[in-house]
Design a protein around this motif. Structure first.
Motif, PDB file in Angstrom:
ATOM      1  N   GLU A   1       0.499  -1.435  -0.577  1.00 22.49           N
ATOM      2  CA  GLU A   1      -0.041   0.059   0.213  1.00 22.49           C
ATOM      3  C   GLU A   1       0.480   1.521  -0.251  1.00 22.49           C
ATOM      4  N   ASP A   2       2.319   1.105   0.290  1.00 22.86           N
ATOM      5  CA  ASP A   2       3.046   2.220  -0.106  1.00 22.86           C
ATOM      6  C   ASP A   2       2.963   2.365  -1.705  1.00 22.86           C
ATOM      7  N   THR A   3       2.444   1.881  -2.066  1.00 22.45           N
ATOM      8  CA  THR A   3       2.871   2.480  -3.594  1.00 22.45           C
ATOM      9  C   THR A   3       2.649   3.338  -4.465  1.00 22.45           C
ATOM     10  N   ALA A   4       3.322   4.004  -4.960  1.00 19.46           N
ATOM     11  CA  ALA A   4       2.828   5.449  -5.497  1.00 19.46           C
ATOM     12  C   ALA A   4       4.097   6.212  -5.989  1.00 19.46           C
ATOM     13  N   VAL A   5       3.632   7.322  -6.791  1.00 22.00           N
ATOM     14  CA  VAL A   5       4.255   8.143  -7.056  1.00 22.00           C
ATOM     15  C   VAL A   5       5.210   9.679  -5.418  1.00 22.00           C
ATOM     16  N   TYR A   6       6.213   9.735  -5.365  1.00 16.63           N
ATOM     17  CA  TYR A   6       6.399  10.475  -3.988  1.00 16.63           C
ATOM     18  C   TYR A   6       7.081  11.629  -4.801  1.00 16.63           C
ATOM     19  N   HIS A   7       6.401  12.844  -4.409  1.00 13.18           N
ATOM     20  CA  HIS A   7       6.897  13.860  -3.986  1.00 13.18           C
ATOM     21  C   HIS A   7       7.765  14.463  -3.724  1.00 13.18           C
ATOM     22  N   CYS A   8       8.013  15.729  -3.762  1.00 15.32           N
ATOM     23  CA  CYS A   8       8.719  16.463  -3.034  1.00 15.32           C
ATOM     24  C   CYS A   8       8.313  17.975  -2.585  1.00 15.32           C
ATOM     25  N   VAL A   9       7.939  18.248  -1.908  1.00 12.05           N
ATOM     26  CA  VAL A   9       7.268  20.125  -1.780  1.00 12.05           C
ATOM     27  C   VAL A   9       7.719  20.617  -1.125  1.00 12.05           C
TER      28      VAL A   9
ATOM     29  N   ALA B   1       5.036  36.299   9.231  1.00 14.97           N
ATOM     30  CA  ALA B   1       3.771  36.055   9.637  1.00 14.97           C
ATOM     31  C   ALA B   1       3.165  34.546   9.454  1.00 14.97           C
ATOM     32  N   GLY B   2       3.745  34.032   9.297  1.00 10.63           N
ATOM     33  CA  GLY B   2       2.948  32.547   8.816  1.00 10.63           C
ATOM     34  C   GLY B   2       2.335  32.551   7.267  1.00 10.63           C
ATOM     35  N   ILE B   3       1.760  33.510   5.891  1.00  9.29           N
ATOM     36  CA  ILE B   3       1.345  34.120   4.956  1.00  9.29           C
ATOM     37  C   ILE B   3       2.014  32.797   4.418  1.00  9.29           C
ATOM     38  N   GLN B   4       1.648  32.096   3.296  1.00  4.66           N
ATOM     39  CA  GLN B   4       2.275  31.181   2.195  1.00  4.66           C
ATOM     40  C   GLN B   4       3.294  32.232   1.010  1.00  4.66           C
ATOM     41  N   ARG B   5       4.086  32.274   0.810  1.00  4.52           N
ATOM     42  CA  ARG B   5       4.444  32.716  -0.648  1.00  4.52           C
ATOM     43  C   ARG B   5       4.179  32.170  -1.429  1.00  4.52           C
ATOM     44  N   GLY B   6       5.028  30.736  -1.625  1.00  6.04           N
ATOM     45  CA  GLY B   6       4.955  29.990  -2.539  1.00  6.04           C
ATOM     46  C   GLY B   6       5.313  28.114  -2.431  1.00  6.04           C
ATOM     47  N   GLU B   7       4.452  27.173  -3.322  1.00  6.89           N
ATOM     48  CA  GLU B   7       4.770  26.298  -3.519  1.00  6.89           C
ATOM     49  C   GLU B   7       4.748  25.458  -3.947  1.00  6.89           C
ATOM     50  N   PHE B   8       6.010  24.796  -3.992  1.00  8.89           N
ATOM     51  CA  PHE B   8       6.693  24.600  -5.595  1.00  8.89           C
ATOM     52  C   PHE B   8       6.932  22.649  -5.398  1.00  8.89           C
ATOM     53  N   TRP B   9       6.353  22.030  -6.492  1.00 10.47           N
ATOM     54  CA  TRP B   9       6.273  20.682  -6.682  1.00 10.47           C
ATOM     55  C   TRP B   9       7.079  19.810  -7.929  1.00 10.47           C
ATOM     56  N   GLY B  10       8.357  19.076  -7.157  1.00 14.28           N
ATOM     57  CA  GLY B  10       8.780  18.263  -8.345  1.00 14.28           C
ATOM     58  C   GLY B  10       7.721  17.187  -8.664  1.00 14.28           C
ATOM     59  N   PRO B  11       8.729  16.419 -10.082  1.00 15.66           N
ATOM     60  CA  PRO B  11       8.267  16.007 -10.632  1.00 15.66           C
ATOM     61  C   PRO B  11       7.567  14.454 -10.079  1.00 15.66           C
ATOM     62  N   GLY B  12       8.213  13.710  -9.232  1.00 19.82           N
ATOM     63  CA  GLY B  12       8.212  12.898  -8.620  1.00 19.82           C
ATOM     64  C   GLY B  12       8.717  11.921  -9.098  1.00 19.82           C
ATOM     65  N   THR B  13       8.472  10.122  -7.936  1.00 11.13           N
ATOM     66  CA  THR B  13      10.021   8.982  -8.246  1.00 11.13           C
ATOM     67  C   THR B  13       8.675   7.811  -8.034  1.00 11.13           C
ATOM     68  N   LEU B  14       8.776   7.298  -8.693  1.00 11.84           N
ATOM     69  CA  LEU B  14       7.453   6.069  -8.720  1.00 11.84           C
ATOM     70  C   LEU B  14       8.248   4.883  -7.667  1.00 11.84           C
ATOM     71  N   VAL B  15       7.523   4.210  -7.021  1.00 11.21           N
ATOM     72  CA  VAL B  15       7.852   3.880  -5.556  1.00 11.21           C
ATOM     73  C   VAL B  15       7.039   2.777  -5.672  1.00 11.21           C
ATOM     74  N   THR B  16       7.312   1.331  -6.320  1.00 15.79           N
ATOM     75  CA  THR B  16       6.402   0.325  -5.924  1.00 15.79           C
ATOM     76  C   THR B  16       6.654  -0.821  -5.186  1.00 15.79           C
ATOM     77  N   VAL B  17       6.202  -1.496  -5.323  1.00 18.66           N
ATOM     78  CA  VAL B  17       6.038  -2.495  -3.844  1.00 18.66           C
ATOM     79  C   VAL B  17       5.192  -4.053  -4.042  1.00 18.66           C
ATOM     80  N   SER B  18       6.222  -4.559  -4.240  1.00 16.70           N
ATOM     81  CA  SER B  18       5.922  -5.703  -4.161  1.00 16.70           C
ATOM     82  C   SER B  18       6.749  -7.429  -4.430  1.00 16.70           C
ATOM     83  N   SER B  19       6.062  -7.767  -4.449  1.00 15.33           N
ATOM     84  CA  SER B  19       6.603  -9.554  -4.188  1.00 15.33           C
ATOM     85  C   SER B  19       6.588  -9.998  -6.602  1.00 15.33           C
TER      86      SER B  19
END
Length: 120
Positions: free
Chosen positions: A87-95, A102-120
């Motif tokens: 169930e951890d199988t997913a595309v993982y993104h860093c952000v 004052a705690g106001i968000q100035r920007g949010e940036f996403w990377g393209p992600g890396t695929l994790v597949t957990v399977s036997s």
């Protein structure tokens, strides 16, 4: 800021992977950094978060199995994942998020992600 994640791959249940994400620019130490994931057919969800002050938060499914860390000298954030489950199988993104004093968000940036597949 540009983000590039790496370290994904195919792993058997119970195995480990270490994801890494490198950020461009000179403001990395000011960013809140997070790992999110999105499994097929599911909504995106937060995995773990680390603040510029190194405060850390994990979602319940990650606590005890995953470890987030950052290296401001190298502009990197990592996610060590142990005891992986199918169930951890997913595309993982860093952000990256930047907030004002004052705690106001100035920007949010996403990377393209890396695929994790957990399977036997």
């Amino acid at each position: 800021v540009q983000l590039q994640a790496s370290g994904g791959g195919l792993v058997q249940p119970g195995g480990s992977l270490r994801l890494s994400c490198i950020a461009s620019g000179s403001r990395f130490r000011l960013y809140d950094m997070s790992w999110y994931r999105q499994a097929p057919g599911k909504e995106r969800e937060l995995v773990a978060h680390i603040t510029p002050e190194f405060y850390i938060n994990y979602e319940d499914f990650a606590r005890g199995r995953f470890t987030i860390s950052r290296d401001n000298a190298k502009n990197t954030v990592a996610l060590q994942m142990n005891n992986l489950k199918p169930e951890d199988t997913a595309v993982y993104h860093c952000v990256a998020e930047e907030y004002s004093p004052a705690g106001i968000q100035r920007g949010e940036f996403w990377g393209p992600g890396t695929l994790v597949t957990v399977s036997s």
